[in-house]
Design an enzyme around this catalytic site. Sequence first.
Site, PDB file in Angstrom:
ATOM      1  CD  GLN A  12      -2.617   1.317   2.850  1.00  0.00           C
ATOM      2  OE1 GLN A  12      -1.540   0.897   3.443  1.00  0.00           O
ATOM      3  NE2 GLN A  12      -3.557   1.266   3.318  1.00  0.00           N
ATOM      4  CE1 TYR A 142       3.717  -3.405  12.154  1.00  0.00           C
ATOM      5  CE2 TYR A 142       2.048  -1.834  13.194  1.00  0.00           C
ATOM      6  CZ  TYR A 142       2.362  -1.844  11.964  1.00  0.00           C
ATOM      7  OH  TYR A 142       2.554  -0.777  11.501  1.00  0.00           O
TER       8      TYR A 142
HETATM    9  C1  AKB Z   1      -2.282  -1.170  12.146  1.00  0.00           C
HETATM   10  O1  AKB Z   1      -3.634  -1.273  11.922  1.00  0.00           O
HETATM   11  O2  AKB Z   1      -1.853  -2.342  12.155  1.00  0.00           O
HETATM   12  C2  AKB Z   1      -1.546  -0.321  11.209  1.00  0.00           C
HETATM   13  C3  AKB Z   1      -0.510   0.976  11.908  1.00  0.00           C
HETATM   14  C4  AKB Z   1      -1.631   1.577  12.799  1.00  0.00           C
HETATM   15  O3  AKB Z   1       0.529   1.014  11.951  1.00  0.00           O
HETATM   16  N1  AKB Z   1      -1.824   0.136  10.346  1.00  0.00           N
END
Ligand code: AKB
Length: 314
Positions: A12, A142
Amino acid sequence: MGKHLIVGAAGQLGIELMLSLHSRFGADQVVLTDIRPTPHPDGAKSMYVEADACDAVALKAMVEAHDIDVVYNLVAMLSARGEANPMAAWKLNMDPLLHVLELAREGLVKKVFWPSSIAVFGPDAPKDHTPQDAPLHPTTVYGVSKIAGELWCDYYHTKYGVDVRSLRYPGLIGYRSQPGGGTTDYAVDALIQAAQGRGLECYLDANERLPMMSMEDAIRGTLQLMDAPSEALTVRTSYNLHGCDFSPIELEAAIRAHVPDFAMTFAPDHRQGIAASWPNSIDDSAAQQDWGWKAEHDVASLVEHIFQGLEQPA
Ligand code: AKB
């Protein structure tokens, strides 16, 4: 001046960055790499090298063969998908970054950009106008990988003088492609569904406020940061960056100004827990002071901008 390499060019953010770098420097000054070609037709104007960004040897060969000066490493597995596969997320979010930082340490690359995220913050950070130096206790792999990456960036800068720059992006909203695997993705889905005359079942609570930003603002901020003189930058982990903030119900209202029949229903799932652990809004005063950041889109103008984009011929 050497060329610009976008690692993760089919994603993206990669597509949007490619278009901006094309108009700034010319397509022949941009090299694209990913495990698949970019789906945007303009991708064909630049050199494309198919490679796995976790492959250090392939990255080094690419940088040497194509006279690369600047690397934008955009490869990432986002929050929701990362929770389903934590070890794969850790590997994908760490390995390419470390490979690129090593290339810069060796002097093969002059400047590096790497995206961090509002996902570095966890439930103990102040929710509103979350400061740059708020506690960093994320609840997703993450977020953990983004903090680790930020610390690696700072380490390579401090220890080896590597010129690496980073932004903590909020949820990014564009019209050229759809994100995948994020928690903020509902906002893009809502706009696309509305443009096609459909409603949306939203996986977040109606009132779950999150920081968001148009792709246009995100790319402008990225290039502004990359243009800033090195000595002006006081943050070498990653800069907080704010665009606008809204809840699903507020987005629904903003969309209805263009599509009066648009309606969302709400069926919160596991992503609601991730969203609830993140800030409502971000304090980006360091970015304002150091390199003059100012977002252009609020929620109303962002929605209008996306609808205009969706109406354009592909
Ligand atoms: C997610 O939702 O994981 C990403 C971010 C906020 O880094 N869009």
